[in-house]
Design a protein around this motif. Structure first.
Motif, short mmCIF file in Angstrom:
data_model
loop_
_atom_site.label_atom_id
_atom_site.label_comp_id
_atom_site.label_asym_id
_atom_site.label_seq_id
_atom_site.Cartn_x
_atom_site.Cartn_y
_atom_site.Cartn_z
N LEU B 90 0.85 -1.19 0.00
CA LEU B 90 0.00 0.00 0.00
C LEU B 90 0.88 1.24 0.00
CD1 LEU B 90 -2.93 1.23 0.34
CD2 LEU B 90 -2.40 1.34 2.79
N GLU B 91 0.75 2.04 -1.05
CA GLU B 91 1.53 3.28 -1.13
C GLU B 91 1.15 4.22 0.02
OE1 GLU B 91 1.89 7.18 -4.06
OE2 GLU B 91 0.57 5.53 -4.62
N LEU B 92 2.13 4.86 0.61
CA LEU B 92 1.88 5.80 1.70
C LEU B 92 2.44 7.18 1.34
CD1 LEU B 92 2.90 3.61 4.80
CD2 LEU B 92 0.61 3.93 3.83
N THR B 93 1.80 8.23 1.86
CA THR B 93 2.21 9.59 1.53
C THR B 93 3.58 9.94 2.09
OG1 THR B 93 -0.12 10.23 1.60
CG2 THR B 93 1.51 12.02 1.62
N TYR B 94 3.83 9.52 3.32
CA TYR B 94 5.02 10.02 4.02
C TYR B 94 6.07 8.95 4.30
CZ TYR B 94 1.88 13.93 5.04
OH TYR B 94 1.01 14.98 4.94
N ALA B 95 5.86 7.72 3.84
CA ALA B 95 6.78 6.65 4.24
C ALA B 95 6.81 5.57 3.17
CB ALA B 95 6.33 6.05 5.57
N SER B 96 7.70 4.62 3.35
CA SER B 96 7.76 3.48 2.44
C SER B 96 6.45 2.70 2.53
CB SER B 96 8.91 2.55 2.86
OG SER B 96 10.12 3.27 2.87
N PRO B 97 6.08 1.99 1.46
CA PRO B 97 4.79 1.30 1.46
C PRO B 97 4.67 0.27 2.58
CG PRO B 97 5.73 1.37 -0.76
CD PRO B 97 6.80 1.84 0.18
N LEU B 98 3.42 0.08 3.03
CA LEU B 98 3.11 -1.08 3.88
C LEU B 98 3.15 -2.30 2.97
CD1 LEU B 98 -0.01 -0.22 6.13
CD2 LEU B 98 2.29 -0.87 6.92
N MET B 198 -5.53 6.33 4.01
CA MET B 198 -6.76 5.64 4.42
C MET B 198 -7.65 5.39 3.21
SD MET B 198 -7.73 7.97 7.75
CE MET B 198 -6.53 8.24 9.07
N VAL B 199 -7.75 6.42 2.36
CA VAL B 199 -8.63 6.32 1.19
C VAL B 199 -8.04 5.36 0.16
CG1 VAL B 199 -9.62 7.63 -0.73
CG2 VAL B 199 -9.62 8.60 1.59
N ARG B 200 -6.73 5.37 0.01
CA ARG B 200 -6.09 4.41 -0.91
C ARG B 200 -6.45 2.98 -0.54
NH1 ARG B 200 -1.20 7.90 -0.34
NH2 ARG B 200 -1.03 9.08 -2.29
N ALA B 201 -6.40 2.68 0.77
CA ALA B 201 -6.74 1.32 1.21
C ALA B 201 -8.20 1.00 0.92
CB ALA B 201 -6.46 1.18 2.71
N GLN B 202 -9.08 2.02 1.11
CA GLN B 202 -10.50 1.80 0.84
C GLN B 202 -10.75 1.50 -0.64
OE1 GLN B 202 -11.67 5.56 2.40
NE2 GLN B 202 -12.00 4.81 4.49
N PHE B 203 -10.03 2.19 -1.52
CA PHE B 203 -10.24 1.94 -2.95
C PHE B 203 -9.67 0.59 -3.38
CE2 PHE B 203 -12.47 5.29 -5.25
CZ PHE B 203 -12.68 6.18 -4.21
N ARG B 204 -8.68 0.12 -2.67
CA ARG B 204 -8.20 -1.24 -2.95
C ARG B 204 -9.29 -2.25 -2.60
NH1 ARG B 204 -2.40 -1.08 -2.90
NH2 ARG B 204 -2.35 -3.33 -2.60
N LEU B 205 -10.02 -1.97 -1.54
CA LEU B 205 -11.16 -2.83 -1.19
C LEU B 205 -12.24 -2.74 -2.27
CD1 LEU B 205 -13.02 -4.51 0.73
CD2 LEU B 205 -13.66 -2.34 1.81
N LEU B 206 -12.53 -1.52 -2.72
CA LEU B 206 -13.54 -1.35 -3.77
C LEU B 206 -13.13 -2.11 -5.03
CD1 LEU B 206 -14.44 2.47 -3.44
CD2 LEU B 206 -15.68 0.50 -2.50
N ALA B 230 -11.19 11.22 -1.23
CA ALA B 230 -11.62 10.20 -2.21
C ALA B 230 -11.88 10.86 -3.56
CB ALA B 230 -12.89 9.49 -1.71
N GLY B 231 -12.61 11.98 -3.55
CA GLY B 231 -12.88 12.68 -4.79
C GLY B 231 -11.61 13.26 -5.40
N TRP B 232 -10.70 13.67 -4.54
CA TRP B 232 -9.46 14.28 -5.01
C TRP B 232 -8.58 13.24 -5.71
CZ3 TRP B 232 -4.19 14.29 -4.82
CH2 TRP B 232 -3.55 15.48 -5.19
N LEU B 233 -8.45 12.05 -5.07
CA LEU B 233 -7.59 11.00 -5.64
C LEU B 233 -8.22 10.37 -6.88
CD1 LEU B 233 -6.41 9.07 -2.44
CD2 LEU B 233 -4.93 10.33 -4.02
#
Lengths: 484, 484
Positions: B90-98, B198-206, B230-233
């Motif tokens: 999972l890409e993260l804004t401030y750190a290496s991916p989870l 948080m929203v990135r993870a939600q869209f992976r679920l979607l 969500a709308g922004w991304l």
């Protein structure tokens, strides 16, 4: 109690084990740094080192805490202010009398031969009697810009007296004082005090100085409460009242904000139920409490202008990489709060903060509260009716409200003794601690009580509650105009 | 570090000595009681007893903390919600991916065959995915009155998905989760997360659920931030946006109030720099933090109406004597805050609170912030001019401001991707955390960005920030109208 005892025994054992394990683990496991948290331990270590250096090494193992370090307030310089010792008891609102007491005070200007030019200046929660520099103490005082020749409190005209309140820690009797009956610090055996008790002690000082009547009673914040209480207890001895950002009864939201501060302070293990005078003071709890207090002293709009969303600079940051945030302060507003807490945490006695903050919560001039606390006998209350006939006796340009809420009528009844004293009420629209609604309530209640000489001002601006410390032009101007 | 080490060693020795001395002294000296402070030790004792009773007695002396008690969130019931495990980073804004992550979620209503009736509901700081009761979990959810047949989120029409956010502790990956690379809890080695993450993870679920486009993205408080993010991304995947008491960029005063909470929590020795999962949780710090939070969730006017200056009843009080106040809670507002803190202190993971609270502080849709954090490349920003010609393209009945402040122009530039998405912005005038000024700013910036379908409401009332949980009529009505 058996549960508590069990818990304490466990705490002793497990706290030791946890610290020991935490320490040994930290030596082998790489963990993130938290400078903002480690700062508490660093401060504690520094406090302890100060002690160690002043004690023979043989005594260190057993006596380090018993002969603990002394924060600045525990080393008062009685040559920098006057102390009036009164050997007679001081009546208290909620407890048996204090058997004797001290009041620290400072003065500015010259007492007239007829002693008719005296202004009694009341302080906020944590201030000392040092409102302005004196010959004895050249350091600037907390209201330096408001006191002096030609200033709001004009020392060419007035003789100004400022005291450290009872309950404080700057020379007047408070929880950090020695209880003459036991020879040890009062700590939390100190009685609960009220705003009225503070004023009673001040008038004992005035008696001692031979001052029968005040030209004016002046105060800001908690000082506004004292200013009203002075007129309430001694209407015949107070010529004018000034209340800047004060209140006639503390609101639940102000109680909530002070309760949050007391809670974090009392949860500091160093607080030790108030018995910390022979050990380390609850410096972490004091820092946390001050951070919360600082939020209530200023305003969001000020921070928008002053800090916005600016972050603290990071020296090692590369312009090509996004800044990596931390769980410790990033934003300037956070470093500001951290700094305010750090500056304060050893300057003031924790128990004084708790007792005086509680006295503010308890302040309530409604007739029902005064009666319940035996400050007013039920037979002596005057009934304030909301009838039109009653209202005709009031100022025509500023009539009292047409349909006052019940609590306002109750407040007007309680404030009846202030009906004949010209009163300046000044509040600030951005104040979240002593809100402008509270200022309006005070002015309305005074007018309903029949006071035709209520001067009322609301200030704009973004400085919130602290406006009284900062806005020399507007706050100072209103006071000068009202006093002259 | 040497200073710190020295300090820690001292802490170990002296903490043990202080507790021991305090305990022995308390047995012989009569001291005042402080039930509100003793409650922390009682709670700790009870937590410890829970552990003791489940461990063979031979193990208690050495292992009590390592196999410590588990608060409720540490005993999740994965049968009461769904968990999507994503084995990819999972890409993260401030750190290496989870490297991989879980998202806990619940659903209500029926997914249409064309999968075009999906509402993604975002939560506030400490909420789980359990927004309303389900067949798997019949307990009422945090938005029970807003979700169901004919309700604001109408399950006859919509398929509603609510997740526990990344960083949380109710089934989604967060600091209390096991780091697959080490086999132990992440604790404060968990990366700093953002609202976007948080929203990135939600869209992976979607994606997993085969849902390409949302009918609407809906959220309150921090959920409003996620709704905008969500709308922004994914502007092309979000049909409508609902932001209730949210913000497009956290204000310094909100940062200040959250910082105060994090500070008291991180100062709790049990927090142990975040590594408490094998010991006792920082329950005292959590209680204190929740007390502060509660002050920001409601409003002074509500407390005036609800509590006023009422005090808690004292059974032994004589009507002939003035009530003796205590340093622990006297006023109902104090017992209310105490109760709110007590109820919460073991319900939520302390590290989740810290990480998610920080994510809220960091949320900022201004173009300059998005660019600095590499969410927006500097070349892709569109310049929003404040010229009249630009304004003619906007809604005529609600034009953008004539002379926008620079930060508003910056925000409008950042919110450009939301220009085509119909958006409901609703705020509450008594909200001190997400102020009405922040709501107006959001609506203004959207309109300046060219969004002609901004619905904007301000609610009165005294419920402050919590209005979104309470005001079914007005909040629910606005949402129903906007979605239909």
């Amino acid at each position: 109690m058996s549960l508590l005892k069990f818990s304490r025994e466990n705490l002793i054992r497990s706290s030791f084990r946890r610290f020991a394990r935490s320490y040994s683990r930290s030596a082998i496991t790489k963990r993130p740094h938290f400078p903002c948290v480690e700062a508490h331990a660093v401060r504690e270590s520094q406090l302890r080192q100060t002690t160690f250096s002043s004690i023979p090494s043989s005594a260190q193992d057993t006596d380090d805490l018993e002969s603990g370090p002394e924060p600045p307030y525990a080393r008062p310089n009685p040559k920098s202010y006057h102390v009036y010792h009164d050997p007679a008891p001081l009546e208290l609102t909620y407890a048996s009398p204090l058997l004797s007491f001290d009041v620290a005070y400072e003065t500015w200007g010259t007492l007239s031969s007829s002693k008719d030019n005296v202004i009694l200046l009341h302080t906020g929660l944590s201030a000392s009697s040092h409102a302005a520099s004196t010959a004895l103490n050249s350091a600037p005082g907390w209201w330096e810009k408001f006191i002096g020749p030609g200033k709001a409190l004009d020392t060419n005209q007035y003789f100004i007296v400022c005291t450290n309140v009872i309950g404080g820690c700057y020379g007047s009797t408070g929880p950090s004082s020695i209880d003459p009956t036991t020879g040890t610090h009062y700590a939390t055996n100190f009685p609960i005090i009220s705003i009225f008790d503070m004023v009673r002690a001040q008038f004992r000082l005035l008696d001692h100085l031979g001052i029968d009547k005040l030209y004016a009673s002046v105060g800001c914040s908690m000082g506004g409460m004292q200013s009203l209480a002075a007129g309430w207890l001694h209407p015949e001895r107070v010529g004018k009242i000034v209340s800047i950002s004060g209140t006639a009864r503390s609101s639940p939201s102000a109680v909530a904000m002070r309760y949050a501060q007391r809670s974090v302070l009392m949860a500091d293990p160093n607080w030790n139920y108030g018995f910390y005078y022979n050990g380390l003071p609850p410096h972490t709890g004091m820092k946390l409490a001050r951070q919360i207090a600082t939020i209530t002293y200023r305003s969001g709009p000020e921070w928008d202008l002053r800090f916005g969303r600016q972050m603290r600079p990071i020296l090692e940051q590369s312009p090509d990489m996004p800044r990596t945030p931390a769980l410790c302060p990033d934003f300037l507003i956070e470093t500001y709060l951290d700094h305010q807490g750090e500056q304060f945490c050893l300057k003031y006695d924790a128990n004084s903060l708790i007792y005086i903050s509680k006295a503010m919560d308890l302040f309530d001039l409604t007739a029902s509260s005064l009666t319940a606390n035996h400050l007013l006998s039920s037979s002596s209350t005057l009934s304030i009716s909301a009838s039109p006939s009653h209202k005709t006796s009031h100022s025509k340009s500023h009539p009292p409200p047409v349909n006052p809420a019940p609590h306002l009528t109750d407040l007007a009844e309680g404030m009846q003794p202030l009906a004949k004293i010209p009163t300046l009420v000044l509040g600030v629209q951005s104040d979240i601690l002593f809100t402008v609604e509270q200022q309006r309530e005070m002015a309305d209640a005074l007018r309903m009580a029949g006071n035709e000489q209520v001067s009322y001002y609301e200030l704009g601006g973004v400085w919130g509650h602290d406006t009284f410390l900062l806005d020399v032009l507007n706050v100072g101007g209103a006071i000068r105009g009202f006093l002259s």
